[in-house]
Design a protein around this motif. Structure first.
Motif, PDB file in Angstrom:
ATOM      1  N   VAL A  20      24.786 -20.306 -10.229  1.00 45.60           N
ATOM      2  CA  VAL A  20      23.561 -20.674 -10.865  1.00 45.60           C
ATOM      3  C   VAL A  20      23.217 -22.253 -10.774  1.00 45.60           C
ATOM      4  O   VAL A  20      24.323 -22.973 -11.119  1.00 45.60           O
ATOM      5  CB  VAL A  20      23.668 -20.150 -12.360  1.00 45.60           C
ATOM      6  N   ASN A  21      22.237 -22.737 -10.667  1.00 44.19           N
ATOM      7  CA  ASN A  21      21.750 -24.136 -10.411  1.00 44.19           C
ATOM      8  C   ASN A  21      21.219 -24.312 -12.125  1.00 44.19           C
ATOM      9  O   ASN A  21      20.201 -23.855 -12.576  1.00 44.19           O
ATOM     10  CB  ASN A  21      20.809 -24.441  -9.774  1.00 44.19           C
ATOM     11  N   PRO A  22      22.088 -24.968 -13.008  1.00 41.68           N
ATOM     12  CA  PRO A  22      21.790 -25.075 -14.397  1.00 41.68           C
ATOM     13  C   PRO A  22      20.229 -25.899 -14.602  1.00 41.68           C
ATOM     14  O   PRO A  22      19.722 -25.654 -15.563  1.00 41.68           O
ATOM     15  CB  PRO A  22      22.740 -26.042 -14.897  1.00 41.68           C
ATOM     16  N   LYS A  23      19.940 -26.671 -13.708  1.00 44.54           N
ATOM     17  CA  LYS A  23      18.786 -27.305 -13.642  1.00 44.54           C
ATOM     18  C   LYS A  23      17.382 -26.426 -13.669  1.00 44.54           C
ATOM     19  O   LYS A  23      16.505 -26.449 -14.446  1.00 44.54           O
ATOM     20  CB  LYS A  23      18.470 -28.304 -12.361  1.00 44.54           C
ATOM     21  N   TYR A  24      17.412 -25.279 -13.241  1.00 44.84           N
ATOM     22  CA  TYR A  24      16.551 -24.515 -13.252  1.00 44.84           C
ATOM     23  C   TYR A  24      16.474 -23.184 -14.209  1.00 44.84           C
ATOM     24  O   TYR A  24      15.779 -22.493 -14.537  1.00 44.84           O
ATOM     25  CB  TYR A  24      16.379 -23.552 -11.633  1.00 44.84           C
ATOM     26  N   CYS A  25      17.757 -22.876 -14.294  1.00 48.43           N
ATOM     27  CA  CYS A  25      18.142 -21.789 -15.413  1.00 48.43           C
ATOM     28  C   CYS A  25      17.543 -22.115 -16.721  1.00 48.43           C
ATOM     29  O   CYS A  25      17.899 -22.984 -17.227  1.00 48.43           O
ATOM     30  CB  CYS A  25      19.584 -21.221 -15.442  1.00 48.43           C
ATOM     31  N   ASP A  26      16.835 -21.074 -17.258  1.00 44.92           N
ATOM     32  CA  ASP A  26      16.438 -21.045 -18.938  1.00 44.92           C
ATOM     33  C   ASP A  26      17.127 -20.376 -19.652  1.00 44.92           C
ATOM     34  O   ASP A  26      16.545 -19.921 -20.736  1.00 44.92           O
ATOM     35  CB  ASP A  26      14.725 -20.989 -18.905  1.00 44.92           C
ATOM     36  N   LEU A  27      18.025 -19.568 -19.172  1.00 44.41           N
ATOM     37  CA  LEU A  27      18.624 -18.805 -20.000  1.00 44.41           C
ATOM     38  C   LEU A  27      18.261 -17.386 -20.455  1.00 44.41           C
ATOM     39  O   LEU A  27      18.211 -17.019 -21.524  1.00 44.41           O
ATOM     40  CB  LEU A  27      19.419 -19.132 -21.035  1.00 44.41           C
ATOM     41  N   CYS A  28      17.220 -16.956 -19.581  1.00 44.02           N
ATOM     42  CA  CYS A  28      16.407 -15.584 -19.861  1.00 44.02           C
ATOM     43  C   CYS A  28      17.181 -14.454 -20.032  1.00 44.02           C
ATOM     44  O   CYS A  28      16.835 -13.545 -20.515  1.00 44.02           O
ATOM     45  CB  CYS A  28      15.249 -15.550 -18.848  1.00 44.02           C
ATOM     46  N   GLN A  29      18.421 -14.432 -19.234  1.00 44.63           N
ATOM     47  CA  GLN A  29      19.519 -13.377 -19.144  1.00 44.63           C
ATOM     48  C   GLN A  29      18.851 -12.020 -18.452  1.00 44.63           C
ATOM     49  O   GLN A  29      19.621 -11.253 -18.668  1.00 44.63           O
ATOM     50  CB  GLN A  29      19.700 -13.175 -20.737  1.00 44.63           C
ATOM     51  N   THR A  30      17.848 -12.266 -17.814  1.00 50.63           N
ATOM     52  CA  THR A  30      17.511 -10.998 -16.858  1.00 50.63           C
ATOM     53  C   THR A  30      18.666 -10.737 -16.134  1.00 50.63           C
ATOM     54  O   THR A  30      18.952  -9.576 -15.777  1.00 50.63           O
ATOM     55  CB  THR A  30      16.508 -11.655 -16.136  1.00 50.63           C
ATOM     56  N   CYS A  31      19.429 -11.773 -15.308  1.00 56.41           N
ATOM     57  CA  CYS A  31      20.507 -11.332 -14.615  1.00 56.41           C
ATOM     58  C   CYS A  31      21.587 -10.814 -15.002  1.00 56.41           C
ATOM     59  O   CYS A  31      22.461 -10.002 -14.795  1.00 56.41           O
ATOM     60  CB  CYS A  31      20.982 -12.762 -13.803  1.00 56.41           C
ATOM     61  N   PHE A  32      21.598 -10.933 -16.607  1.00 56.74           N
ATOM     62  CA  PHE A  32      22.960 -10.503 -17.123  1.00 56.74           C
ATOM     63  C   PHE A  32      22.747  -9.071 -17.207  1.00 56.74           C
ATOM     64  O   PHE A  32      23.629  -8.262 -17.153  1.00 56.74           O
ATOM     65  CB  PHE A  32      22.809 -10.852 -18.783  1.00 56.74           C
ATOM     66  N   ASP A  33      21.510  -8.440 -17.460  1.00 53.74           N
ATOM     67  CA  ASP A  33      21.119  -6.902 -17.793  1.00 53.74           C
ATOM     68  C   ASP A  33      21.420  -6.575 -16.175  1.00 53.74           C
ATOM     69  O   ASP A  33      21.788  -5.179 -16.042  1.00 53.74           O
ATOM     70  CB  ASP A  33      19.768  -6.802 -17.956  1.00 53.74           C
ATOM     71  N   TYR A  34      21.106  -7.086 -15.067  1.00 51.93           N
ATOM     72  CA  TYR A  34      21.140  -6.470 -13.699  1.00 51.93           C
ATOM     73  C   TYR A  34      22.384  -6.580 -13.137  1.00 51.93           C
ATOM     74  O   TYR A  34      22.703  -5.641 -12.135  1.00 51.93           O
ATOM     75  CB  TYR A  34      20.237  -7.121 -12.854  1.00 51.93           C
ATOM     76  N   CYS A  35      23.408  -7.377 -13.513  1.00 51.75           N
ATOM     77  CA  CYS A  35      24.749  -7.451 -12.904  1.00 51.75           C
ATOM     78  C   CYS A  35      25.387  -6.177 -13.110  1.00 51.75           C
ATOM     79  O   CYS A  35      25.773  -5.945 -14.385  1.00 51.75           O
ATOM     80  CB  CYS A  35      25.400  -8.696 -13.360  1.00 51.75           C
TER      81      CYS A  35
END
Ligand code: SF4
Ligand code: SF4
Length: 357
Positions: free
Chosen positions: A191-206
């Protein structure tokens, strides 16, 4: 030697009846039904589309082809394997319900849906191929038990492989869960922290709960990550990237070798049909309707999946006037074709035979 690839121009606006007639037209050109006996198990390998997806191949486009096949055998069925990622196709129970919801209803078509790798993806056979990257492929058991395969692929772009069509439908699509893991094991997203806004979408899909918050950004635990690539696809901000271009090469080469294994299982009794209709940047695992990035082109068919995918990609390049598939996903998609040819899956040289209704 060049392989024959049959092509019939088609557009979704023509409606299901015309698309069905066109599909049947080029299917008949393949002279494939001689491989089918009255008691043959005929697998129609397809992607039913994730919940909310709009681009998948509609069963109504296949109704005339189904009739032709049913004249030869009473054992025709639709099939796919369970996914690695968490979704509506990760177990056979949910998967069958989703397929029915998308119109693959045996009461209407007389063709049941059977999930190829069992309830949770454990039904797998070892196929020894002894290729540069894969010695033993893990293929869903149903494919070893059936007699002929009709590989029906919706041609789309793809984040890992540049595009997905016949080779991907065979290689990744026919692999059991452990076979899919095998192919993805070299994928290492970050994950590139510069672009991540912590929306957590990926948390749910992983599927492995490998992503958590760390120091105000999403963080992927490489020990837990299985490389399924789902976080790359679902991140709305493009914050997840693979670390090395090598990943994209290895996954394509492994996928081609898995496709070789499936072809070996069927001893060549495979025919492939690509639908260049509603061509999207990402595959039908996307759980939403995504607009196509170009006009529909048509339907192509061949006994050679390599020739078929090469011809399909060439038509897309020709119509777009540029290498649109490479531009869309920043992947050299020629890797899968070159490697597939090198290992003997098929031939990139082809002869396009244009058909009319
Ligand atoms: S972190 Fe790894 S396992 Fe989780 S979605 Fe991403 S690629 Fe898949
Ligand atoms: S989906 Fe993308 S933006 Fe959202 S938390 Fe994950 S990495 Fe960050």
């Amino acid at each position: 030697m060049s392989e024959q690839v049959f092509f019939i121009p088609a557009h979704q606006e023509e409606g299901s009846q015309i698309l069905s007639q066109k599909t049947e037209k080029i299917f008949r050109r393949l002279d494939f039904t001689e491989n089918i006996d009255h008691d043959s198990f005929v697998a129609l390998k397809i992607h039913f589309g994730e919940k909310g997806n709009k681009g998948y191949i509609k069963p109504s486009w296949l109704s005339d082809t189904m009739k032709v096949l049913k004249e030869r055998s009473g054992r025709i069925f639709f099939t796919d394997t369970n996914t690695l990622y968490v979704g509506n196709r990760s177990n056979a129970s949910d998967h069958v319900l989703l397929a029915h919801g998308h119109g693959f209803d045996e009461r209407k078509w007389g063709v049941p849906v059977i999930i190829a790798d069992g309830l949770i993806g454990r039904n797998s056979d070892d196929i020894v191929i002894d290729k540069p990257r894969i010695h033993t492929a893990k293929i869903a058991s149903l494919f070893s038990d059936s007699d002929v395969l009709v590989c029906l692929s919706h041609f789309t772009g793809h984040m890992l492989t540049g595009f997905g069509a016949a080779i991907k439908n065979l290689g990744m699509g026919c692999a059991s869960r452990s076979g899919k893991l095998d192919q993805h094991s070299d994928v290492h997203p970050r994950v590139n922290p510069k672009y991540c806004d912590l929306c957590q979408t990926c948390f749910d899909y992983c599927p492995e709960e490998a992503i958590s918050e760390k120091q105000g950004t999403a963080f992927i635990d490489s020990e837990q990550c299985i490389g399924c690539g789902e976080c790359l696809v679902v991140c709305p901000r493009g914050a997840v990237k693979m670390t090395w271009d090598d990943d994209k090469i290895r996954v394509q080469e492994k996928m081609a070798e898995y496709a070789f294994a499936v072809n070996k299982v069927y001893e060549g009794k495979i025919v492939c049909i690509n639908f260049l209709i509603h061509i999207t940047k990402d595959c039908d695992c996307m759980c939403k309707g995504v607009p196509p990035f170009m006009e529909d082109i048509g339907i192509l068919a061949s006994k050679d999946p390599v020739a078929l995918d090469q011809a399909s990609a060439d038509l897309i390049d020709e119509q777009s006037g540029k290498d649109i598939l490479r531009i869309k996903n920043d992947v050299d998609w020629t890797v899968q074709l070159k490697h597939a040819e090198d290992i003997g899956l098929g031939n990139r040289n082809y002869r396009l035979v244009k058909c009319e209704l």
